[in-house]
Design a protein around this motif. Sequence first.
Motif, PDB file in Angstrom:
ATOM      1  N   SER A 217       0.706  -1.308  -0.021  1.00 56.33           N
ATOM      2  CA  SER A 217      -0.007   0.025  -0.063  1.00 56.33           C
ATOM      3  C   SER A 217       0.776   1.243   0.049  1.00 56.33           C
ATOM      4  CB  SER A 217      -1.014  -0.059   0.976  1.00 56.33           C
ATOM      5  OG  SER A 217      -1.818  -1.339   1.296  1.00 56.33           O
ATOM      6  N   ILE A 218       1.742   1.264  -0.911  1.00 57.84           N
ATOM      7  CA  ILE A 218       2.991   2.335  -0.868  1.00 57.84           C
ATOM      8  C   ILE A 218       2.530   3.601  -1.238  1.00 57.84           C
ATOM      9  CG2 ILE A 218       3.715   1.862  -3.299  1.00 57.84           C
ATOM     10  CD1 ILE A 218       6.584   2.013  -2.132  1.00 57.84           C
ATOM     11  N   TYR A 219       1.280   3.723  -1.919  1.00 55.98           N
ATOM     12  CA  TYR A 219       0.876   5.155  -2.191  1.00 55.98           C
ATOM     13  C   TYR A 219       0.533   5.884  -0.867  1.00 55.98           C
ATOM     14  CZ  TYR A 219       1.415   3.895  -6.932  1.00 55.98           C
ATOM     15  OH  TYR A 219       2.034   3.627  -8.227  1.00 55.98           O
ATOM     16  N   ASN A 220       0.145   4.999   0.151  1.00 55.75           N
ATOM     17  CA  ASN A 220      -0.070   5.780   1.287  1.00 55.75           C
ATOM     18  C   ASN A 220       1.133   6.491   2.018  1.00 55.75           C
ATOM     19  OD1 ASN A 220      -2.774   4.989   1.356  1.00 55.75           O
ATOM     20  ND2 ASN A 220      -2.328   3.215   2.476  1.00 55.75           N
ATOM     21  N   ASP A 221       2.098   5.760   1.694  1.00 55.92           N
ATOM     22  CA  ASP A 221       3.563   6.381   1.925  1.00 55.92           C
ATOM     23  C   ASP A 221       3.885   7.582   1.169  1.00 55.92           C
ATOM     24  OD1 ASP A 221       3.456   4.216   3.778  1.00 55.92           O
ATOM     25  OD2 ASP A 221       4.842   2.874   2.644  1.00 55.92           O
ATOM     26  N   PHE A 222       3.566   7.419  -0.092  1.00 57.15           N
ATOM     27  CA  PHE A 222       3.994   8.483  -0.724  1.00 57.15           C
ATOM     28  C   PHE A 222       3.106   9.481  -0.513  1.00 57.15           C
ATOM     29  CE2 PHE A 222       4.920   5.580  -4.420  1.00 57.15           C
ATOM     30  CZ  PHE A 222       6.607   5.471  -4.100  1.00 57.15           C
ATOM     31  N   GLU A 223       1.924   9.537   0.005  1.00 56.41           N
ATOM     32  CA  GLU A 223       1.099  10.628  -0.030  1.00 56.41           C
ATOM     33  C   GLU A 223       1.594  11.278   1.294  1.00 56.41           C
ATOM     34  OE1 GLU A 223      -3.751  11.490   0.999  1.00 56.41           O
ATOM     35  OE2 GLU A 223      -2.889   9.410   0.340  1.00 56.41           O
ATOM     36  N   VAL A 224       1.726  10.704   2.400  1.00 59.40           N
ATOM     37  CA  VAL A 224       2.383  11.226   3.600  1.00 59.40           C
ATOM     38  C   VAL A 224       3.736  11.898   3.556  1.00 59.40           C
ATOM     39  CG1 VAL A 224       3.602   9.304   4.744  1.00 59.40           C
ATOM     40  CG2 VAL A 224       2.293  10.928   6.072  1.00 59.40           C
ATOM     41  N   LEU A 225       4.786  11.397   2.579  1.00 61.08           N
ATOM     42  CA  LEU A 225       5.911  12.226   2.200  1.00 61.08           C
ATOM     43  C   LEU A 225       5.690  13.164   1.078  1.00 61.08           C
ATOM     44  CD1 LEU A 225       8.069   9.019   1.691  1.00 61.08           C
ATOM     45  CD2 LEU A 225       8.473  10.869   3.321  1.00 61.08           C
ATOM     46  N   ASN A 226       4.395  13.544   0.673  1.00 60.27           N
ATOM     47  CA  ASN A 226       4.172  14.499  -0.208  1.00 60.27           C
ATOM     48  C   ASN A 226       4.980  14.408  -1.510  1.00 60.27           C
ATOM     49  OD1 ASN A 226       2.775  16.700  -1.201  1.00 60.27           O
ATOM     50  ND2 ASN A 226       4.055  18.036  -0.237  1.00 60.27           N
ATOM     51  N   MET A 227       4.956  13.179  -2.157  1.00 58.55           N
ATOM     52  CA  MET A 227       5.910  12.947  -3.234  1.00 58.55           C
ATOM     53  C   MET A 227       5.412  12.262  -4.167  1.00 58.55           C
ATOM     54  SD  MET A 227       8.291   9.738  -2.197  1.00 58.55           S
ATOM     55  CE  MET A 227       8.870   9.385  -3.901  1.00 58.55           C
ATOM     56  N   ASP A 228       5.574  12.215  -5.535  1.00 63.44           N
ATOM     57  CA  ASP A 228       5.348  11.557  -6.697  1.00 63.44           C
ATOM     58  C   ASP A 228       6.506  10.557  -7.269  1.00 63.44           C
ATOM     59  OD1 ASP A 228       2.674  12.701  -7.033  1.00 63.44           O
ATOM     60  OD2 ASP A 228       3.252  14.186  -8.014  1.00 63.44           O
ATOM     61  N   HIS A 229       6.162   9.553  -7.501  1.00 64.52           N
ATOM     62  CA  HIS A 229       7.253   8.441  -8.144  1.00 64.52           C
ATOM     63  C   HIS A 229       6.453   8.031  -9.214  1.00 64.52           C
ATOM     64  CE1 HIS A 229      10.968   6.722  -7.178  1.00 64.52           C
ATOM     65  NE2 HIS A 229      10.640   5.633  -7.662  1.00 64.52           N
ATOM     66  N   PRO A 230       7.235   7.885 -10.292  1.00 67.57           N
ATOM     67  CA  PRO A 230       7.083   7.171 -11.633  1.00 67.57           C
ATOM     68  C   PRO A 230       6.507   5.632 -11.430  1.00 67.57           C
ATOM     69  CG  PRO A 230       9.386   8.017 -11.975  1.00 67.57           C
ATOM     70  CD  PRO A 230       9.104   8.323 -10.449  1.00 67.57           C
ATOM     71  N   GLY A 231       5.188   5.648 -12.251  1.00 71.92           N
ATOM     72  CA  GLY A 231       4.453   4.354 -11.948  1.00 71.92           C
ATOM     73  C   GLY A 231       5.143   3.196 -12.269  1.00 71.92           C
ATOM     74  N   HIS A 232       6.234   3.403 -13.401  1.00 77.11           N
ATOM     75  CA  HIS A 232       6.734   1.921 -13.886  1.00 77.11           C
ATOM     76  C   HIS A 232       7.748   1.594 -12.792  1.00 77.11           C
ATOM     77  CE1 HIS A 232       9.366   5.119 -15.466  1.00 77.11           C
ATOM     78  NE2 HIS A 232      10.192   4.519 -15.430  1.00 77.11           N
TER      79      HIS A 232
END
Length: 336
Positions: A217-232
């Motif tokens: 569920s890593i997009y929860n981690d990205f959200e709390v870090l306020n970051m975007d990472h390439p989907g691929h």
Amino acid sequence: MMSHPSKQNRVSASLGLLGNYRYLCKKSMLIRAMESARARKRHHDKRVFSSRKKETTSSRCEPLDANMLMKKAKLVDPNLQRQSTLLSAPEPDHHSVITALRDSWEVDSGFSETSPPTSGRSSPCLGSCRTSVVALDCEMVGTGPGGRCSELARCSIIDYHGNILYDKYVRPCQPVTNFRTPWSGIRRHHLLNAVPFAQAREEILGILEGKVVVGHSIYNDFEVLNMDHPGHMVRDTSTTRLLSRLAGFPSGRCSSLKLLASKLLNRRIQAGRRGHCSVEDAQASLDLYKLVEDEWEQEMERRLRDDDAPHEPSFHSSDHYMQDEFWPDEVLTDGH
């Protein structure tokens, strides 16, 4: 009175010519686009075939000449060069040269091919670049009214072999109203000397840049870090059908990390009253990824290749060419 019908006939004839012209333009654009797509596909197939041919050629292992091995060993180890100068043997022993090469490689690089990975399981896929894969897990606390707003309180990052690259407690921007200890494992004393969020975020983004990031569920981690990472470059173990199929779960089910670790790794995590440990969760996600890494990476490669392939053009994609600015002046003059 007699000139009116002839004027109408001229207008209708001009409109008919205009319609035919538009149809022919669309048809020619479609043909050109399809020919271009075929040419790109032929070029891509030729490039893939040539690269596979090179790999096949390079993979053929021929026995190395002993003199060539000795020359390479001299370049790596100066002592071996001095010894060969003093003691001129007619023919070096093939086995001893290979051993010397292997020893000098391990001393020089600090890495041995036979070294077992630190993480619990090794990967069946040797084609991927292991240094570009990391696993991430974050623990959150609640801020604001009722602790409904999630903020970062701890972040852990491990490399492909299970070595800890980053593990720090992070001080949230707002006062904590709910530590969520049964789930986060965070207590008040953990945040007394914690790193400020802005500093931690900068350090974390520096580590994750250019990496394939594994997590649950890593997009929860990205959200709390306020970051975007390439989907691929994201591997989310909570959504892949490969792990669900391996565990015998329904294809659309998003299973918890605890359940997948118990079922597939025979490992108990997130147990006891201390709450979750982000390092433990990151290691579990990484080991789950390794179970299906080969198939997962091949699937991602196919998906990227399909996305890059040219699509058949449609009439709708060329509708903007039907505007008056793209038409010849003589046709517009005849139409009016």
